[in-house]
Design an enzyme around this catalytic site. Structure first.
Site, mmCIF file in Angstrom:
data_model
loop_
_atom_site.group_PDB
_atom_site.id
_atom_site.type_symbol
_atom_site.label_atom_id
_atom_site.label_comp_id
_atom_site.label_asym_id
_atom_site.label_seq_id
_atom_site.Cartn_x
_atom_site.Cartn_y
_atom_site.Cartn_z
ATOM 1 N N TYR A 23 4.996 12.351 3.828
ATOM 2 C CA TYR A 23 3.646 12.122 4.333
ATOM 3 C C TYR A 23 3.003 10.935 3.644
ATOM 4 O O TYR A 23 3.058 10.818 2.415
ATOM 5 C CB TYR A 23 2.770 13.362 4.148
ATOM 6 C CG TYR A 23 1.394 13.165 4.755
ATOM 7 C CD1 TYR A 23 1.258 13.031 6.133
ATOM 8 C CD2 TYR A 23 0.263 13.048 3.964
ATOM 9 C CE1 TYR A 23 0.012 12.797 6.709
ATOM 10 C CE2 TYR A 23 -0.982 12.818 4.530
ATOM 11 C CZ TYR A 23 -1.103 12.690 5.904
ATOM 12 O OH TYR A 23 -2.322 12.456 6.468
ATOM 13 N N GLN B 204 -1.990 18.858 10.102
ATOM 14 C CA GLN B 204 -1.119 19.005 11.270
ATOM 15 C C GLN B 204 0.241 18.344 11.052
ATOM 16 O O GLN B 204 1.251 18.800 11.600
ATOM 17 C CB GLN B 204 -1.799 18.469 12.523
ATOM 18 C CG GLN B 204 -2.326 17.058 12.451
ATOM 19 C CD GLN B 204 -3.767 16.962 11.979
ATOM 20 O OE1 GLN B 204 -4.223 17.761 11.181
ATOM 21 N NE2 GLN B 204 -4.484 15.962 12.482
ATOM 22 N N ASN C 216 -5.236 14.518 1.066
ATOM 23 C CA ASN C 216 -6.523 15.083 0.666
ATOM 24 C C ASN C 216 -6.430 16.594 0.495
ATOM 25 O O ASN C 216 -5.336 17.172 0.532
ATOM 26 C CB ASN C 216 -7.605 14.698 1.685
ATOM 27 C CG ASN C 216 -7.275 15.188 3.084
ATOM 28 O OD1 ASN C 216 -6.475 16.099 3.271
ATOM 29 N ND2 ASN C 216 -7.892 14.574 4.076
ATOM 30 N N THR D 55 -7.002 11.383 -7.476
ATOM 31 C CA THR D 55 -6.319 10.609 -8.509
ATOM 32 C C THR D 55 -7.083 10.651 -9.828
ATOM 33 O O THR D 55 -8.297 10.859 -9.866
ATOM 34 C CB THR D 55 -6.128 9.152 -8.059
ATOM 35 O OG1 THR D 55 -5.238 8.492 -8.970
ATOM 36 C CG2 THR D 55 -7.436 8.408 -7.990
ATOM 37 N N GLN E 144 -9.003 2.906 -10.389
ATOM 38 C CA GLN E 144 -8.674 4.236 -9.883
ATOM 39 C C GLN E 144 -9.868 4.891 -9.207
ATOM 40 O O GLN E 144 -9.715 5.676 -8.269
ATOM 41 C CB GLN E 144 -8.144 5.119 -11.018
ATOM 42 C CG GLN E 144 -6.796 4.667 -11.567
ATOM 43 C CD GLN E 144 -5.733 4.555 -10.480
ATOM 44 O OE1 GLN E 144 -5.364 5.538 -9.857
ATOM 45 N NE2 GLN E 144 -5.255 3.339 -10.240
ATOM 46 N N HIS F 86 -10.293 4.757 -5.318
ATOM 47 C CA HIS F 86 -9.501 5.571 -4.404
ATOM 48 C C HIS F 86 -10.351 6.577 -3.638
ATOM 49 O O HIS F 86 -10.139 6.815 -2.452
ATOM 50 C CB HIS F 86 -8.425 6.349 -5.173
ATOM 51 C CG HIS F 86 -7.164 5.584 -5.414
ATOM 52 N ND1 HIS F 86 -6.249 5.335 -4.423
ATOM 53 C CD2 HIS F 86 -6.665 5.039 -6.537
ATOM 54 C CE1 HIS F 86 -5.233 4.648 -4.928
ATOM 55 N NE2 HIS F 86 -5.459 4.452 -6.210
ATOM 56 N N GLU G 104 -2.822 12.431 -14.608
ATOM 57 C CA GLU G 104 -1.858 11.844 -13.678
ATOM 58 C C GLU G 104 -1.361 10.512 -14.232
ATOM 59 O O GLU G 104 -0.159 10.255 -14.300
ATOM 60 C CB GLU G 104 -2.526 11.655 -12.322
ATOM 61 C CG GLU G 104 -1.641 10.996 -11.276
ATOM 62 C CD GLU G 104 -2.394 10.625 -10.015
ATOM 63 O OE1 GLU G 104 -1.737 10.353 -8.998
ATOM 64 O OE2 GLU G 104 -3.647 10.574 -10.038
ATOM 65 N N HIS G 105 -2.289 9.639 -14.595
ATOM 66 C CA HIS G 105 -1.972 8.347 -15.210
ATOM 67 C C HIS G 105 -2.610 8.311 -16.595
ATOM 68 O O HIS G 105 -3.820 8.538 -16.720
ATOM 69 C CB HIS G 105 -2.534 7.179 -14.413
ATOM 70 C CG HIS G 105 -2.222 7.207 -12.947
ATOM 71 N ND1 HIS G 105 -3.105 7.720 -12.004
ATOM 72 C CD2 HIS G 105 -1.145 6.766 -12.262
ATOM 73 C CE1 HIS G 105 -2.570 7.590 -10.803
ATOM 74 N NE2 HIS G 105 -1.381 7.014 -10.922
ATOM 75 N N ASP H 116 1.306 1.513 -9.660
ATOM 76 C CA ASP H 116 1.011 1.797 -8.262
ATOM 77 C C ASP H 116 1.897 0.983 -7.328
ATOM 78 O O ASP H 116 2.193 1.418 -6.211
ATOM 79 C CB ASP H 116 -0.460 1.474 -7.950
ATOM 80 C CG ASP H 116 -1.410 2.532 -8.481
ATOM 81 O OD1 ASP H 116 -0.962 3.659 -8.753
ATOM 82 O OD2 ASP H 116 -2.612 2.219 -8.625
ATOM 83 N N GLU I 193 23.768 48.717 -17.895
ATOM 84 C CA GLU I 193 22.705 48.490 -16.920
ATOM 85 C C GLU I 193 22.658 49.560 -15.843
ATOM 86 O O GLU I 193 21.825 49.505 -14.931
ATOM 87 C CB GLU I 193 22.870 47.105 -16.269
ATOM 88 C CG GLU I 193 22.615 45.962 -17.251
ATOM 89 C CD GLU I 193 22.526 44.603 -16.568
ATOM 90 O OE1 GLU I 193 22.925 44.486 -15.391
ATOM 91 O OE2 GLU I 193 22.033 43.654 -17.208
ATOM 92 N N HIS J 274 29.640 47.407 -10.475
ATOM 93 C CA HIS J 274 29.913 46.031 -10.886
ATOM 94 C C HIS J 274 31.209 45.972 -11.711
ATOM 95 O O HIS J 274 32.052 45.099 -11.502
ATOM 96 C CB HIS J 274 28.750 45.487 -11.733
ATOM 97 C CG HIS J 274 27.563 45.047 -10.929
ATOM 98 N ND1 HIS J 274 26.845 45.905 -10.144
ATOM 99 C CD2 HIS J 274 26.972 43.823 -10.803
ATOM 100 C CE1 HIS J 274 25.862 45.241 -9.562
ATOM 101 N NE2 HIS J 274 25.901 43.973 -9.944
#
Length: 440
Positions: free
Chosen positions: A129, A193, A225, A248, A270, A273, A339-340, A373, A427, A432
């Protein structure tokens, strides 16, 4: 414009420190109530729902949900030569780094005739995406596609929102980037979607779609988002996801020797964004803090997305955090898990080695986040919201699975039979042990 948090002279527990630090408030759980009907609609009505939702959310009703090959080719032919050069250099650098990420198989011989092997298998198909709201991100095409290609994924599909200005197709530079990467399966579908289409597949509704518009994928990656994050949360388990990406974040750990202009510019970069973007400076230097505050006011007023930047910088998610010293600053950034993370201090490389939580670390005055980036070669799809405490950024590892292969001969199995039986009996699972004894 930006608030201060003064932690000097305070001894805080981990819980107290986390509570004191700024963070964007994003309620993904609340968004799921809105997103769930969208997912159900796409699952039930396929392409018909996708066209209705595009008209509702994007202001355009795409004729072609799957972008025609000729439109992708035309986009790369029309690409500005300087942009093309930049994209090709980025692709080269990102591919070089990600080729080195491929995990190696191994074989362990535990005893004569007793062997365990591990191999890495790429997922069959992925959906990538690429956002297209406040900004468009051909760079995200590169980051997602190259990582999947280097992992050996055989089937890749890209989705990006239809643009009214592009006649219902995704942004032309996004399409051109797909062409440069050899991707011809591209969809003019955005938001939740797109996640639904990838997770469940989508039947066609018009002759132009064919009987099946899109086949389901195994993994969905890429930023988005809050609605995209909510959709990914709801389909997790049906498919794999990289993460629920939030707004971000940049954190900068800097001492008094840092250049205030550099620091302010990186915070603004940043903040442009998203109004919810987080910009955090951690420093023991009051002088630097004051200088950065002054520079921020000038740069925020002068930049193209001034209103967005000022909203982000003045939000509760952004702050200048004053600490006693760099040791305290390191504790703060490790708790924050940005994140950064930029480190602009004396001996920055040594300090970077002691960072335990960050999506990516940018060392020294000439390694700004903007480099990562676009052109560093690293991946810019990174964990947000503190997820760096337990998650990694996107990479080859996001698209492969480790499978262990076990091969024992009769003598090797007989050697451990008594211990297997003892374990099974302990067990309360005697069958087994009996399954092993049946062989001798």
């Amino acid at each position: 414009m930006i608030s201060r948090i003064d932690l000097r002279g305070r001894t805080l527990s981990r819980r107290e420190l986390l509570a004191a630090l700024p963070r964007a408030e994003v309620d993904v759980e609340a968004a799921t109530a809105t997103v769930a009907p969208i997912l159900a609609d796409v699952r039930a009505r396929g392409a018909a729902a996708l066209r209705d939702l595009a008209e509702r959310f994007d202001g355009v009703r795409p004729e072609h949900l799957r972008v025609p090959t000729q439109a992708i080719t035309a986009a790369v032919d029309a690409l500005d030569p300087h942009v093309r050069e930049a994209l090709e250099e980025t692709i080269l650098r990102v591919r070089t780094v990600h080729a080195a990420q491929r995990p190696a198989p191994f074989t362990v011989d535990l005893a004569p005739g007793a062997q365990v092997r591990q191999r890495w298998i790429p997922v069959r198909r992925v959906g990538l995406y690429v956002p297209g709201g406040l900004a468009v991100y051909p760079s995200s095409v590169v980051m997602n596609v190259v990582a999947a290609q280097e992992a050996g994924v055989g089937s890749l599909a890209v989705a990006s929102p239809p643009q009214k200005s592009a006649g219902g197709l995704p942004d032309p530079v996004v399409l051109a980037t797909c062409a440069l990467l050899g991707i011809d399966e591209v969809y003019a579908v955005g938001g939740a979607q797109a996640v639904a289409m990838f997770a469940y597949g989508a039947a066609g509704s018009d002759d132009i779609d064919g009987e099946t518009l899109c086949e389901p994928v195994d993994v969905i990656t890429g930023p988005g988002n809050v609605w995209v994050a909510a959709a990914k949360r709801l389909v997790r388990g049906v498919v794999g996801i990289d993460a629920e990406a939030g707004p971000t974040e940049i954190a900068i750990l800097a001492d008094g020797g840092a250049d205030a202009g550099h620091v302010a510019s990186d915070l603004v970069s940043q903040a442009e964004h998203d109004p919810l973007a987080a910009a955090v400076l951690v420093t023991p230097s009051v002088e630097l803090a004051e200088a950065v505050e002054a520079k921020l006011a000038d740069r925020a007023a002068a930049t193209r997305h001034s209103a967005r930047v000022q909203t982000a910088l003045s939000g509760t998610q952004s702050a200048i955090v004053l600490v006693d010293d760099l040791e305290a600053g390191l504790e703060v950034v490790n708790a924050y898990g940005a994140e950064h993370l930029e480190i602009q201090t004396a001996d920055a490389a040594a300090l970077a080695e002691r960072v335990t939580s960050a999506g990516a670390i940018f060392v020294g005055p000439y390694s700004p986040v903007s480099l990562g980036d676009y052109m560093a070669g690293s991946n810019h799809v990174l964990p947000t919201g503190g997820c760096a405490h337990f998650a990694s950024g996107l990479g080859v590892h996001s698209f492969v699975r480790a499978v262990q292969v076990i091969e024992y001969d009769a003598a090797a199995l007989k050697e451990v039979t008594d211990r297997i039986v003892a374990f099974a009996d302990a067990e309360g699972l005697p069958a087994h042990g009996e399954a092993v004894l049946a062989r001798f």
